[in-house]
Motif scaffolding. Structure first.
Motif, PDB file in Angstrom:
ATOM      1  N   GLN A 267       7.360  10.740  13.233  1.00  0.00           N
ATOM      2  CA  GLN A 267       6.087  11.418  13.057  1.00  0.00           C
ATOM      3  C   GLN A 267       5.698  11.483  11.585  1.00  0.00           C
ATOM      4  N   GLN A 268       6.659  11.767  10.728  1.00  0.00           N
ATOM      5  CA  GLN A 268       6.365  11.833   9.295  1.00  0.00           C
ATOM      6  C   GLN A 268       6.093  10.448   8.710  1.00  0.00           C
ATOM      7  N   ILE A 269       6.776   9.441   9.215  1.00  0.00           N
ATOM      8  CA  ILE A 269       6.517   8.075   8.747  1.00  0.00           C
ATOM      9  C   ILE A 269       5.089   7.662   9.069  1.00  0.00           C
TER      10      ILE A 269
ATOM     11  N   THR B 241       3.175   2.435  -6.386  1.00  0.00           N
ATOM     12  CA  THR B 241       3.038   2.486  -4.930  1.00  0.00           C
ATOM     13  C   THR B 241       3.445   3.859  -4.407  1.00  0.00           C
ATOM     14  N   PRO B 242       2.651   4.469  -3.525  1.00  0.00           N
ATOM     15  CA  PRO B 242       3.082   5.729  -2.900  1.00  0.00           C
ATOM     16  C   PRO B 242       4.387   5.514  -2.128  1.00  0.00           C
ATOM     17  N   ILE B 243       5.347   6.400  -2.323  1.00  0.00           N
ATOM     18  CA  ILE B 243       6.671   6.233  -1.714  1.00  0.00           C
ATOM     19  C   ILE B 243       7.089   7.524  -1.024  1.00  0.00           C
ATOM     20  N   LEU B 244       7.598   7.389   0.195  1.00  0.00           N
ATOM     21  CA  LEU B 244       8.186   8.505   0.931  1.00  0.00           C
ATOM     22  C   LEU B 244       9.659   8.207   1.145  1.00  0.00           C
TER      23      LEU B 244
ATOM     24  N   LEU C 162       1.934   6.729   6.629  1.00  0.00           N
ATOM     25  CA  LEU C 162       1.256   5.433   6.655  1.00  0.00           C
ATOM     26  C   LEU C 162      -0.246   5.598   6.842  1.00  0.00           C
ATOM     27  N   GLU C 163      -0.644   6.481   7.761  1.00  0.00           N
ATOM     28  CA  GLU C 163      -2.062   6.690   8.020  1.00  0.00           C
ATOM     29  C   GLU C 163      -2.746   7.330   6.806  1.00  0.00           C
ATOM     30  N   GLU C 164      -2.096   8.316   6.223  1.00  0.00           N
ATOM     31  CA  GLU C 164      -2.676   9.001   5.062  1.00  0.00           C
ATOM     32  C   GLU C 164      -2.803   8.041   3.880  1.00  0.00           C
TER      33      GLU C 164
ATOM     34  N   GLN D  37       0.828  -1.210   0.000  1.00  0.00           N
ATOM     35  CA  GLN D  37       0.000   0.000   0.000  1.00  0.00           C
ATOM     36  C   GLN D  37       0.855   1.250   0.000  1.00  0.00           C
ATOM     37  N   GLY D  38       2.022   1.178   0.590  1.00  0.00           N
ATOM     38  CA  GLY D  38       2.927   2.312   0.642  1.00  0.00           C
ATOM     39  C   GLY D  38       4.316   1.856   1.029  1.00  0.00           C
ATOM     40  N   ALA D  39       5.317   2.691   0.744  1.00  0.00           N
ATOM     41  CA  ALA D  39       6.700   2.332   1.048  1.00  0.00           C
ATOM     42  C   ALA D  39       7.451   3.540   1.586  1.00  0.00           C
ATOM     43  N   VAL D  40       8.251   3.310   2.625  1.00  0.00           N
ATOM     44  CA  VAL D  40       9.140   4.321   3.192  1.00  0.00           C
ATOM     45  C   VAL D  40      10.566   3.869   2.920  1.00  0.00           C
TER      46      VAL D  40
END
Length: 351
Positions: free
Chosen positions: A309-311, A256-259, A315-317, A151-154
């Motif tokens: 906090q940003q991670i 995939t959304p990536i930060l 993830l929540e968003e 769903q997402g990746a950091v």
């Protein structure tokens, strides 16, 4: 959650009496056979009330227990956590008799191991990916090969292109090719060496000395944690996969959304590659942490608080967007189904 992020003084006590007992309640350490029969070790921390899971892809010369604090925060935030130890690392099967060496001939072996782990061990639907350094290269290749699997990746200081120090990149490539061609691929690459039992906080990627010492003490206590230097085979594999990662057709497959977190005081990977990646991949965004070193998760207190906090906000968003997308798709499908049914009823009535 700012109040739960621990500072510096008394860190070893916090880990021994608070974090480690907490994660131990959820921990399972086991192994599986990968696609080629190699034994891969893994850790699973299954939270019975989890709202999703986070899969960790660790970095070069790292091992599962190095992420104890990270896992602690992920568990507290309501996630299950899974962490495979890449082949040649930790308790996973070594690729050479010398356990200090990190050796591989094909970087895709890491990706294949990761896929086996996800399909055989994890199997959960709501998955997020957290990857550091070398693990970031594994993660990106996986997202290219298996779009939509997370769903997402950091990605924390991802190794999308390595720094070769004073040695020009073209010469590093030539040396790696030459040593592999002449059958000396398991020799230490230039500048690499085995574990020497000497602490080097100043030269490390950490800003937190207590955290550096915590990990170093584990290396001293466990010979499985002493992987320390790359071979020419590993170097050649990495230089080859860099080119594959950045091919246009591969990058276009990522959905995939990536930060991405970049460290301002980076000394191991080339940040320019990550900037190029963000500019070329839809859904990728970047956070530049000017004062951080390579191991952002081992930064000072303010860096770590901002980092986590940003991670968790990401993830929540991301989870909320996915939920809305699924609900929207289901609603659209229902409307279409009702419309089709109405047409059928009209046909049946002869209208």
């Amino acid at each position: 959650m700012r109040e739960v992020y621990y500072g510096e003084e008394g860190y070893s006590g916090f880990m021994r009496y608070a974090a480690e007992p907490y994660i131990e309640k959820y921990r399972e350490r086991s192994c599986f056979c990968s696609y080629d029969g190699r034994i891969i070790s893994y850790y699973a921390y299954r939270n019975p009330k989890a709202k999703g899971c986070i899969v960790i892809s660790h970095g070069f010369c790292e091992f599962g227990e190095k992420y104890n604090e990270v896992i602690y925060y992920f568990l507290l935030a309501g996630y299950s956590v899974y962490l495979p130890e890449h082949r040649g690392h930790g308790y996973s099967e070594q690729m050479t008799p010398d356990r200090d060496k990190v050796h591989i001939m094909d970087f895709e072996d890491y990706v294949r191991d990761f896929h086996c782990f996800l399909t055989e061990i994890v199997r959960e639907q709501k998955k997020f990916l957290f990857a550091h350094s070398m693990g970031g290269a594994v993660a990106v290749r996986y997202l290219e090969e298996y779009p939509g699997s997370f769903q997402g990746a950091v990605l924390s200081a991802p190794m999308l292109r390595i720094k070769t120090g004073k040695c020009p990149k073209f010469f590093a490539e030539w040396m790696a090719d030459w040593f592999v061609f002449t059958g000396r691929e398991t020799r230490y690459a230039s500048g690499q060496r085995g574990f020497d039992f000497k602490a080097d906080f100043a030269g490390s990627g950490c800003l937190s000395e207590e955290r550096y010492r915590y990990v170093f003490d584990r290396r001293l206590a466990n010979f499985n944690y002493r992987t320390y230097g790359a071979t020419y085979g590993w170097l050649r594999a990495v230089l080859k996969v860099e080119k594959k990662i950045n091919k246009k057709k591969n990058l276009e497959r990522i959905n995939t959304p990536i930060l991405i977190f970049l460290a301002g005081r980076e000394h191991m990977v080339d940040n320019r590659a990550a900037v190029e990646f963000v500019n070329r991949v839809n859904g990728a965004s970047m956070v530049y942490m000017e004062k951080a070193k390579h191991e952002v998760y081992n930064g000072d207190y303010e860096i770590r608080v901002s980092y986590y906090q940003q991670i968790f906000a990401f993830l929540e968003e991301t989870a909320e967007k996915e939920r809305c997308r699924v609900e929207g798709s289901e609603k659209t499908a229902l409307i279409r189904q009702e419309a089709v049914q109405a047409v059928r009823e009209q046909v049946a009535l002869g209208k």
